[in-house]
Motif scaffolding. Structure first.
Motif, PDB file in Angstrom:
ATOM      1  N   PHE A   1       0.823  -1.190   0.000  1.00 16.49           N
ATOM      2  CA  PHE A   1       0.000   0.000   0.000  1.00 16.49           C
ATOM      3  C   PHE A   1       0.867   1.254   0.000  1.00 16.49           C
ATOM      4  N   PHE A   2       1.987   1.176   0.653  1.00 14.88           N
ATOM      5  CA  PHE A   2       2.917   2.293   0.755  1.00 14.88           C
ATOM      6  C   PHE A   2       3.315   2.790  -0.636  1.00 14.88           C
ATOM      7  N   ILE A   3       3.732   1.879  -1.498  1.00 13.55           N
ATOM      8  CA  ILE A   3       4.175   2.264  -2.839  1.00 13.55           C
ATOM      9  C   ILE A   3       2.978   2.638  -3.707  1.00 13.55           C
ATOM     10  N   ARG A   4       1.884   1.905  -3.574  1.00 18.16           N
ATOM     11  CA  ARG A   4       0.683   2.225  -4.361  1.00 18.16           C
ATOM     12  C   ARG A   4       0.198   3.643  -4.065  1.00 18.16           C
ATOM     13  N   GLU A   5       0.220   4.022  -2.793  1.00 14.61           N
ATOM     14  CA  GLU A   5      -0.278   5.341  -2.397  1.00 14.61           C
ATOM     15  C   GLU A   5       0.680   6.467  -2.782  1.00 14.61           C
ATOM     16  N   GLY A   7       3.385   6.209  -4.885  1.00 16.22           N
ATOM     17  CA  GLY A   7       4.052   6.070  -6.172  1.00 16.22           C
ATOM     18  C   GLY A   7       5.514   5.715  -5.948  1.00 16.22           C
ATOM     19  N   ILE A   8       6.177   5.274  -6.996  1.00 20.09           N
ATOM     20  CA  ILE A   8       7.564   4.823  -6.863  1.00 20.09           C
ATOM     21  C   ILE A   8       8.471   5.966  -6.412  1.00 20.09           C
ATOM     22  N   GLN A   9       8.370   7.110  -7.055  1.00 19.51           N
ATOM     23  CA  GLN A   9       9.219   8.248  -6.691  1.00 19.51           C
ATOM     24  C   GLN A   9       8.919   8.729  -5.273  1.00 19.51           C
ATOM     25  N   GLY A  10       7.647   8.835  -4.923  1.00 17.97           N
ATOM     26  CA  GLY A  10       7.277   9.288  -3.583  1.00 17.97           C
ATOM     27  C   GLY A  10       7.753   8.325  -2.506  1.00 17.97           C
ATOM     28  N   ALA A  11       7.648   7.029  -2.770  1.00 22.50           N
ATOM     29  CA  ALA A  11       8.123   6.027  -1.810  1.00 22.50           C
ATOM     30  C   ALA A  11       9.634   6.119  -1.656  1.00 22.50           C
ATOM     31  N   ARG A  12      10.330   6.286  -2.779  1.00 23.76           N
ATOM     32  CA  ARG A  12      11.793   6.419  -2.737  1.00 23.76           C
ATOM     33  C   ARG A  12      12.186   7.631  -1.888  1.00 23.76           C
ATOM     34  N   GLU A  13      11.507   8.745  -2.097  1.00 17.94           N
ATOM     35  CA  GLU A  13      11.815   9.962  -1.341  1.00 17.94           C
ATOM     36  C   GLU A  13      11.498   9.786   0.146  1.00 17.94           C
ATOM     37  N   ALA A  14      10.408   9.112   0.464  1.00 15.92           N
ATOM     38  CA  ALA A  14      10.047   8.886   1.867  1.00 15.92           C
ATOM     39  C   ALA A  14      11.088   8.013   2.566  1.00 15.92           C
ATOM     40  N   ILE A  15      11.512   6.951   1.895  1.00 21.80           N
ATOM     41  CA  ILE A  15      12.519   6.065   2.490  1.00 21.80           C
ATOM     42  C   ILE A  15      13.844   6.795   2.644  1.00 21.80           C
ATOM     43  N   GLN A  16      14.244   7.535   1.626  1.00 24.25           N
ATOM     44  CA  GLN A  16      15.507   8.269   1.727  1.00 24.25           C
ATOM     45  C   GLN A  16      15.425   9.331   2.821  1.00 24.25           C
ATOM     46  N   GLY A  17      14.280   9.973   2.942  1.00 21.93           N
ATOM     47  CA  GLY A  17      14.098  10.962   4.008  1.00 21.93           C
ATOM     48  C   GLY A  17      14.228  10.331   5.389  1.00 21.93           C
ATOM     49  N   ALA A  18      13.655   9.152   5.561  1.00 18.60           N
ATOM     50  CA  ALA A  18      13.768   8.442   6.845  1.00 18.60           C
ATOM     51  C   ALA A  18      15.223   8.065   7.118  1.00 18.60           C
ATOM     52  N   ARG A  19      15.908   7.590   6.091  1.00 15.43           N
ATOM     53  CA  ARG A  19      17.329   7.233   6.259  1.00 15.43           C
ATOM     54  C   ARG A  19      18.149   8.458   6.652  1.00 15.43           C
ATOM     55  N   ASP A  20      17.962   9.541   5.923  1.00 16.69           N
ATOM     56  CA  ASP A  20      18.716  10.767   6.211  1.00 16.69           C
ATOM     57  C   ASP A  20      18.466  11.239   7.640  1.00 16.69           C
ATOM     58  N   TYR A  21      17.217  11.209   8.061  1.00 16.54           N
ATOM     59  CA  TYR A  21      16.856  11.648   9.405  1.00 16.54           C
ATOM     60  C   TYR A  21      17.550  10.785  10.459  1.00 16.54           C
ATOM     61  N   LEU A  22      17.488   9.467  10.291  1.00 18.83           N
ATOM     62  CA  LEU A  22      18.084   8.572  11.286  1.00 18.83           C
ATOM     63  C   LEU A  22      19.609   8.652  11.292  1.00 18.83           C
ATOM     64  N   ILE A  23      20.197   8.869  10.144  1.00 17.45           N
ATOM     65  CA  ILE A  23      21.653   9.038  10.098  1.00 17.45           C
ATOM     66  C   ILE A  23      22.046  10.299  10.871  1.00 17.45           C
ATOM     67  N   LYS A  24      21.281  11.374  10.684  1.00 19.45           N
ATOM     68  CA  LYS A  24      21.545  12.615  11.434  1.00 19.45           C
ATOM     69  C   LYS A  24      21.400  12.394  12.942  1.00 19.45           C
ATOM     70  N   LYS A  25      20.528  11.467  13.329  1.00 20.38           N
ATOM     71  CA  LYS A  25      20.293  11.188  14.746  1.00 20.38           C
ATOM     72  C   LYS A  25      21.300  10.191  15.322  1.00 20.38           C
ATOM     73  N   GLY A  26      22.274   9.789  14.516  1.00 12.43           N
ATOM     74  CA  GLY A  26      23.336   8.943  15.045  1.00 12.43           C
ATOM     75  C   GLY A  26      23.287   7.478  14.651  1.00 12.43           C
ATOM     76  N   TYR A  27      22.342   7.101  13.823  1.00 14.75           N
ATOM     77  CA  TYR A  27      22.302   5.723  13.336  1.00 14.75           C
ATOM     78  C   TYR A  27      23.083   5.689  12.028  1.00 14.75           C
ATOM     79  N   PRO A  28      24.237   5.029  12.013  1.00 12.55           N
ATOM     80  CA  PRO A  28      25.159   5.147  10.879  1.00 12.55           C
ATOM     81  C   PRO A  28      24.563   4.816   9.508  1.00 12.55           C
ATOM     82  N   ARG A  29      23.696   3.855   9.431  1.00 15.70           N
ATOM     83  CA  ARG A  29      23.157   3.469   8.133  1.00 15.70           C
ATOM     84  C   ARG A  29      21.680   3.822   7.999  1.00 15.70           C
TER      85      ARG A  29
END
Length: 193
Positions: A1-5, A7-29
């Motif tokens: 449902f995540f990707i359907r809602e 879209g591919i680009q929006g899902a990619r951006e959401a995942i990358q945003g989550a990764r960037d946020y967690l890396i800034k918070k000290g989680y290396p990957r």
């Protein structure tokens, strides 16, 4: 449902945003994200779902209760289903080009959620289908195969089990009157503990 809602680009951006946020918070990957795929050949926006997961940023793929044929016969044999599913694990890995962590269920029977009318079983959830022939020994065998598969094909030996206490759908690990601690003993044996 995540990707359907999204879209591919929006899902990619959401995942990358989550990764960037967690890396800034000290989680290396950042997070290690495992996509839960419904069935082989599911499509999303005209593409095979298994081929999209890597594009949007998932790290691996698995399933939840990937056992019965949802539109198959009413009674389905556990061992036959697990043999079929085990043969598909490599297909998911190959199609997705991601690590695949198998999911093994102890069974499937959602009829406790359904009212029974004169022994009529409508061809839909929760009346249909019911998996028969499941037992702790067979489950332990396929859990062992799942762990072997991930050990050989993924970064770690990991398999998912459905579920700890899904009594109303007939897949649970908790001790019961029929099998005692059999399901849990099978997990221990499959892990080699």
């Amino acid at each position: 449902f995540f990707i359907r809602e999204l879209g591919i680009q929006g899902a990619r951006e959401a995942i990358q945003g989550a990764r960037d946020y967690l890396i800034k918070k000290g989680y290396p990957r950042g997070p290690y994200l495992v996509a839960v795929n419904p069935v082989l050949d599911t499509t999303i926006h005209g593409e095979r779902a298994t081929e999209i997961y890597g594009k949007v940023g998932f790290d691996a793929i698995t399933h939840y209760v990937y056992l019965p044929h949802w539109k198959g016969e009413y009674l389905q044999d556990y061992v036959e289903l697990m043999e079929e599913r085990a043969k598909e694990w490599g297909v998911f890995k190959q199609q997705s080009q991601l690590p695949y962590f198998p999911s093994v269920a102890t069974g499937w029977d959602a009829t406790p959620r359904a009212a029974v009318y004169k022994n009529i079983h409508p061809r839909r959830y929760p009346w249909w289908p019911v998996v028969v022939g499941n037992n702790p020994v067979a489950f332990g065998h396929y859990l062992g195969k799942a762990l072997d598969f991930s050990r050989e094909n993924a970064p770690c030996s990991l398999a998912f089990v459905a579920s700890w206490n899904e009594w109303s759908e007939g897949h649970y690990l908790e001790p019961c009157t029929q099998w005692g601690f059999g399901w849990l003993s099978s997990v221990r044996a499959a892990k080699g503990v």
